[in-house]
Motif scaffolding. Structure first.
Motif, short mmCIF file in Angstrom:
data_model
loop_
_atom_site.label_atom_id
_atom_site.label_comp_id
_atom_site.label_asym_id
_atom_site.label_seq_id
_atom_site.Cartn_x
_atom_site.Cartn_y
_atom_site.Cartn_z
N GLY A 162 -3.07 0.01 -7.38
CA GLY A 162 -2.74 0.94 -6.31
C GLY A 162 -3.91 1.31 -5.41
O GLY A 162 -3.82 1.17 -4.17
N PRO A 163 -5.04 1.79 -5.94
CA PRO A 163 -6.14 2.23 -5.06
C PRO A 163 -6.75 1.11 -4.22
O PRO A 163 -7.43 1.40 -3.23
N LEU A 164 -6.55 -0.15 -4.61
CA LEU A 164 -7.12 -1.23 -3.81
C LEU A 164 -6.50 -1.28 -2.42
O LEU A 164 -7.15 -1.69 -1.46
N ILE A 165 -5.24 -0.86 -2.33
CA ILE A 165 -4.55 -0.92 -1.03
C ILE A 165 -5.19 0.03 -0.02
O ILE A 165 -5.54 -0.39 1.09
N PRO A 166 -5.38 1.33 -0.35
CA PRO A 166 -6.04 2.21 0.63
C PRO A 166 -7.46 1.76 0.99
O PRO A 166 -7.89 1.94 2.12
N VAL A 167 -8.18 1.19 0.01
CA VAL A 167 -9.54 0.74 0.30
C VAL A 167 -9.53 -0.34 1.37
O VAL A 167 -10.28 -0.29 2.36
N PHE A 168 -8.66 -1.33 1.19
CA PHE A 168 -8.59 -2.40 2.19
C PHE A 168 -8.00 -1.90 3.50
O PHE A 168 -8.35 -2.38 4.58
N PRO A 291 5.27 3.98 -1.08
CA PRO A 291 4.56 4.92 -0.20
C PRO A 291 3.25 4.36 0.35
O PRO A 291 2.88 4.64 1.49
N LEU A 292 2.57 3.56 -0.48
CA LEU A 292 1.34 2.94 0.00
C LEU A 292 1.64 1.91 1.09
O LEU A 292 0.88 1.77 2.05
N ARG A 293 2.75 1.21 0.94
CA ARG A 293 3.16 0.25 1.98
C ARG A 293 3.52 0.98 3.27
O ARG A 293 3.19 0.54 4.37
N ASP A 294 4.24 2.12 3.12
CA ASP A 294 4.59 2.91 4.31
C ASP A 294 3.34 3.41 5.01
O ASP A 294 3.25 3.41 6.24
N MET A 295 2.36 3.86 4.21
CA MET A 295 1.13 4.36 4.80
C MET A 295 0.38 3.22 5.51
O MET A 295 -0.16 3.41 6.61
#
Length: 551
Positions: A162-168, A291-295
């Motif tokens: 999960g956290p890798l997505i916001p980092v990239f 939610p990460l995809r939406d963000m």
């Protein structure tokens, strides 16, 4: 003002409805935990032969789904209405602010592009990015906790992926913002070019420069296409990264659950992993990433919004002072038609411009002369309340010209500027802006402009357009003088009304101004023309040359 602060002000305009709608959408997303649990229990019950219990869990799944749909509908409505109100308020504030500023700022086409095209980029930021951020704060932690209650291995997979997505996304976001800023700038430049070429269309045809104009426009359109494709490339790159990590995360959870239920893996869970528990965490895994995809999808909306906010902030920080008053229609200011300047100075082009000390009596005609750049136009603008003084004072009708008196003073003033700007109305309406219904023929005759109207294809029903297309510069000024006569204004400010005119046309314009003076109007004229100077009662010299560009 920084663009981040500007976005915070935008969110404040949206207010509580935006926050309430965002939380409703977040709670609706969190209801998937209830649905996933009910679905897992229903499937496990049916496989175990407990059909009645399965129907009960299925009913719970449907009920939670209906509640979720209702919350999404209500939340989405709140968010979109709040966003529409906030953007509309932002657009109104922009137009009011820019309409009350003197010339010298961005081109009108750039402001129009910002108001009509670019401000629309703020709506997805409010309706997609802000709710997505709320869902990211609420749903993934809940799903992580629910998964941990069944299997610490599944929770570990989600926690790592999960956290890798916001980092990239943060890394990609830097490029996204730069690309969005370039795209927004290109949109403004293209609008400015289009307005400029439309205004110059008669000259372009006369000079046989149509092909050159088309080539310039094609080059600018190609530049906009390249900027847009750069934004799309960044969007596709971020989507690829997102899908890669979310697919790997879901696949790892599915593999772990499948092999555990087959008995091949005996660690990573508390006790025995049941079919219901395995289905539950398997159903939760995609929603953990949603939610990460939406963000991530809304990250580009944020980049575009920050680019627009930067332009808004730059306009707000513009040092040009606003005109005095609010530009509203009010009753004329009482008192004699007098004008007095005492120690007045204005700022033009970043430099102070000293204005002459003068007193104009009612019905007096005064010529204001001086070298180019001495501030004659600045004096007229200040006398009309269109340029605030930085020192000294201006007195009109026996009262100080300030924000409280400017609108009422301008109700008595007719301005004859060098550049003609005509609203999109008929010539009849333009000559009679107050709608008094008077006959324009005497005013046109006094200004020597009856022949101008006679040559127009539709006479007084002709629409000239913003730049007065269809009439020459001298004809346009004669129409402006006729407008001043018909308006009944008792104060007339004219800026170089005979500049660049042939002898006969200049004579007609001067005759029109003399007609205004003859009926008792107070007249202040900025001019170099000795013929016009000779027609005035007296002459006032500007105190000296000011900063370059202060006409």
């Amino acid at each position: 003002m920084a663009d981040g602060d500007r976005l915070q002000r935008l969110e404040a305009r949206a207010g509580a409805p935006l926050r309430a709608g965002g939380w409703l959408l977040a709670v609706a997303g969190a209801l998937w935990l209830v649905q996933a649990f009910a679905a897992a229990q229903a499937v496990a019950a049916w496989i175990g032969g407990a059909g009645g219990a399965g129907l009960g869990w299925a009913a719970g799944f449907v009920g939670a789904g209906l509640l979720r749909a209702g919350l999404e509908h209500a939340g989405g409505g709140l968010v979109h209405r709040a966003a529409d109100r906030a953007v509309a308020a932002e657009r109104a504030a922009l137009l009011e602010r820019e309409a009350r500023r003197p010339e010298g700022g961005p081109a009108s086409a750039e402001v129009a592009a910002l108001a009509t095209q670019k401000l629309a980029a703020l709506t997805p930021y409010l309706t997609r990015y802000k709710p997505a951020m709320l869902r990211v704060r609420l749903i993934p932690p809940l799903i992580l906790a629910a998964s941990l209650s069944v299997s610490w291995a599944v929770a570990l997979v989600l926690l790592v992926a999960g956290p890798l997505i916001p980092v990239f996304m943060a890394l990609v976001g830097m490029a996204a913002r730069e690309a969005s800023e370039k795209q927004m700038a290109e949109i403004g430049d293209m609008n400015a070019l289009l307005i400029d070429r439309i205004a110059a269309l008669p000259d372009i045809r006369l000079l046989d420069a149509t092909a050159r104009a088309e080539a310039d426009f094609a080059a600018r359109a190609e530049g906009l296409r390249a900027r847009t494709m750069a934004v799309l490339r960044v969007a596709f790159l971020s989507s690829t990264i997102l899908e890669l990590f979310s697919a790997l995360g879901v696949a790892l959870v599915a593999v772990y659950v499948g092999f555990t239920l087959l008995g091949e893996i005996g660690i990573g869970h508390w006790g025995d992993l049941t079919l219901a528990g395995g289905l539950f965490v398997l159903l939760l895994a995609p929603e953990f990433f949603q939610p990460l995809r939406d963000m991530a999808a809304a990250w580009h909306d944020r980049a575009a919004a920050r680019a627009v906010a930067g332009e808004l902030a730059a306009l707000e920080d513009d040092p040009r002072p606003a005109i005095l008053g609010r530009g509203e229609a009010v009753a004329p200011l009482d008192g004699p038609a007098t004008l007095r300047l005492e120690g007045a100075a204005v700022a033009r082009g970043g430099a102070p411009v000293a204005l002459p000390d003068l007193a104009v009596a009612p019905g007096e005609a005064v010529a204001l002369t001086g070298p180019s750049g001495a501030g004659k136009s600045s004096a007229l603008m200040a006398a009309a309340g269109l340029l605030p003084v930085e020192a000294g004072r201006i007195e009109v009708a026996g009262r100080t010209l300030d924000a409280a008196t400017a609108d009422a003073w301008r109700a008595r003033v007719a301005l004859v500027p060098q550049a003609v700007h005509v609203p999109d109305v008929t010539l009849r309406a333009f000559l009679d802006p107050a709608g008094q219904g008077g006959d324009p023929a005497p005013a046109l005759a006094a200004a020597g402009a009856e022949g101008v109207v006679a040559r127009l294809p539709e006479g007084l029903d002709t629409r000239l357009g913003e730049t007065g297309a269809g009439v020459s510069g001298g004809e346009a000024r004669r129409l402006l003088v006729a407008r001043a006569i018909l308006s009944g204004a008792d104060v007339v400010l004219a800026d170089e009304p005979t500049a660049d005119l042939d002898t006969d046309t200049a004579r007609q314009v001067i005759a029109g101004l003399q007609a205004l003076a003859a009926r008792g109007a107070t007249l202040l004229v900025a001019t170099h023309d000795p013929r016009l100077i000779a027609a005035m009662d007296r002459v006032v010299e500007m105190p000296g040359r000011a900063a370059e560009g202060a006409a």
